[in-house]
Design a protein around this motif. Structure first.
Motif, mmCIF file in Angstrom:
data_model
loop_
_atom_site.group_PDB
_atom_site.id
_atom_site.type_symbol
_atom_site.label_atom_id
_atom_site.label_comp_id
_atom_site.label_asym_id
_atom_site.label_seq_id
_atom_site.Cartn_x
_atom_site.Cartn_y
_atom_site.Cartn_z
ATOM 1 N N TRP A 90 27.503 0.965 18.504
ATOM 2 C CA TRP A 90 26.469 0.300 19.300
ATOM 3 C C TRP A 90 26.953 0.087 20.726
ATOM 4 C CZ3 TRP A 90 21.587 -0.442 17.726
ATOM 5 C CH2 TRP A 90 21.334 -0.363 16.348
ATOM 6 N N ALA A 91 26.151 0.523 21.682
ATOM 7 C CA ALA A 91 26.456 0.331 23.106
ATOM 8 C C ALA A 91 25.514 -0.733 23.649
ATOM 9 C CB ALA A 91 26.274 1.632 23.871
ATOM 10 N N ASP A 92 26.065 -1.744 24.308
ATOM 11 C CA ASP A 92 25.261 -2.789 24.943
ATOM 12 C C ASP A 92 24.917 -2.302 26.345
ATOM 13 O OD1 ASP A 92 24.140 -5.022 26.115
ATOM 14 O OD2 ASP A 92 25.755 -6.379 25.534
ATOM 15 N N ILE A 93 23.631 -1.991 26.572
ATOM 16 C CA ILE A 93 23.211 -1.501 27.887
ATOM 17 C C ILE A 93 22.308 -2.525 28.591
ATOM 18 C CG2 ILE A 93 23.525 0.922 27.270
ATOM 19 C CD1 ILE A 93 20.444 1.109 27.083
ATOM 20 N N THR A 94 22.434 -3.784 28.214
ATOM 21 C CA THR A 94 21.643 -4.853 28.823
ATOM 22 C C THR A 94 21.848 -4.899 30.330
ATOM 23 O OG1 THR A 94 21.889 -6.100 26.781
ATOM 24 C CG2 THR A 94 21.136 -7.325 28.706
ATOM 25 N N SER A 95 23.062 -4.641 30.795
ATOM 26 C CA SER A 95 23.370 -4.736 32.223
ATOM 27 C C SER A 95 22.547 -3.765 33.066
ATOM 28 C CB SER A 95 24.857 -4.505 32.459
ATOM 29 O OG SER A 95 25.222 -3.201 32.023
ATOM 30 N N VAL A 96 22.062 -2.688 32.479
ATOM 31 C CA VAL A 96 21.239 -1.717 33.205
ATOM 32 C C VAL A 96 19.908 -2.358 33.612
ATOM 33 C CG1 VAL A 96 20.007 0.483 32.984
ATOM 34 C CG2 VAL A 96 22.304 0.234 32.031
ATOM 35 N N LEU A 165 27.980 6.676 24.229
ATOM 36 C CA LEU A 165 27.128 6.190 25.305
ATOM 37 C C LEU A 165 27.661 4.871 25.852
ATOM 38 C CD1 LEU A 165 24.385 6.419 26.844
ATOM 39 C CD2 LEU A 165 23.399 5.059 25.003
ATOM 40 N N THR A 166 27.622 4.725 27.181
ATOM 41 C CA THR A 166 27.974 3.454 27.826
ATOM 42 C C THR A 166 26.903 3.147 28.874
ATOM 43 O OG1 THR A 166 29.289 4.471 29.579
ATOM 44 C CG2 THR A 166 30.464 3.885 27.549
ATOM 45 N N ALA A 167 26.879 1.918 29.344
ATOM 46 C CA ALA A 167 25.900 1.510 30.359
ATOM 47 C C ALA A 167 26.083 2.299 31.655
ATOM 48 C CB ALA A 167 26.000 0.010 30.622
ATOM 49 N N THR A 168 27.288 2.755 31.940
ATOM 50 C CA THR A 168 27.523 3.526 33.171
ATOM 51 C C THR A 168 26.913 4.928 33.104
ATOM 52 O OG1 THR A 168 29.688 4.264 32.380
ATOM 53 C CG2 THR A 168 29.638 2.270 33.736
ATOM 54 N N ASP A 169 26.533 5.385 31.913
ATOM 55 C CA ASP A 169 25.895 6.691 31.754
ATOM 56 C C ASP A 169 24.396 6.635 32.052
ATOM 57 O OD1 ASP A 169 28.304 7.831 30.869
ATOM 58 O OD2 ASP A 169 27.910 7.234 28.799
ATOM 59 N N CYS A 170 23.874 5.444 32.351
ATOM 60 C CA CYS A 170 22.436 5.266 32.529
ATOM 61 C C CYS A 170 22.094 5.054 34.008
ATOM 62 C CB CYS A 170 21.955 4.050 31.727
ATOM 63 S SG CYS A 170 22.268 4.201 29.959
ATOM 64 N N THR A 171 20.908 5.519 34.382
ATOM 65 C CA THR A 171 20.432 5.317 35.746
ATOM 66 C C THR A 171 19.995 3.878 35.946
ATOM 67 O OG1 THR A 171 18.167 5.918 35.157
ATOM 68 C CG2 THR A 171 19.619 7.707 35.904
ATOM 69 N N ARG A 172 19.876 3.474 37.207
ATOM 70 C CA ARG A 172 19.374 2.140 37.508
ATOM 71 C C ARG A 172 17.944 2.018 36.966
ATOM 72 N NH1 ARG A 172 17.907 1.442 42.932
ATOM 73 N NH2 ARG A 172 16.363 -0.189 42.723
#
Length: 176
Positions: A90-96, A165-172
């Motif tokens: 599980w990747a936490d992508i809340t910061s995106v 997957l990490t949050a840094t792999d996601c666009t703004r």
């Protein structure tokens, strides 16, 4: 004035109905208040999508991008946080999507356009792969009613997987 006391005894069906009824406690609801708060907690939101994570990239005209493997991604929005399971964890992508309370989620392949190689053209971004490959679109709803999406990269332009997957792999996040 005289006070009298009498003992009354019940028998048969009257005695059975006079016994206190024992009932099982109600099962807790997923919307019970938490920690003494008066507001309710929404049910957890879940969604999943199958995304191509490895593929072959053509070198010449007339050859299509060919999918090789895919992963099922599962997303969960619970208590204001967004998590995506990529098959490895599980990747936490809340910061995106922060700041804000997030409570709805959908997952889908990111949109892509056609790619026609001509021998000199290299695949420079996955949106031009011609197939919904290597990119995961995560769409969430915030408590203020706004709907936002982010595209997360799960493969490189060479067709190799980039998991986990990490949050840094996601666009703004972008508001719809």
């Amino acid at each position: 004035m005289a006070v009298t006391c009498a003992t009354v005894s019940l028998s048969g069906s009257f005695a059975a109905s006079a016994a206190p009824a024992k009932t099982a406690p109600a099962a807790p609801s997923a919307t019970n208040p938490q920690g003494g708060e008066k507001k309710t907690i929404p049910y957890p939101r879940l969604d999943s999508a199958n995304i191509i994570t490895t593929f072959t990239v053509p070198a010449t005209t007339g050859t299509a991008v060919t999918p090789l493997t895919s992963n099922t991604f599962t997303g969960s929005a619970r208590r204001g946080r967004v998590f995506v399971n990529d098959g490895t964890g599980w990747a936490d992508i809340t910061s995106v999507f922060s700041p804000g309370y997030l409570y709805d989620i959908t997952l889908a392949p990111s949109p892509s356009t056609g790619f026609t190689p001509n021998g000199t053209t290299a695949l420079s971004n996955l949106g031009a792969s011609g197939i919904p490959a290597g990119r995961l679109r995560v769409t969430v709803r915030k408590a203020d009613g706004g709907i936002y999406y982010s595209d997360c990269s799960v493969a490189s332009t060479s067709g190799a997987s980039t998991l986990p997957l990490t949050a840094t792999d996601c666009t703004r996040a972008t508001r719809l």
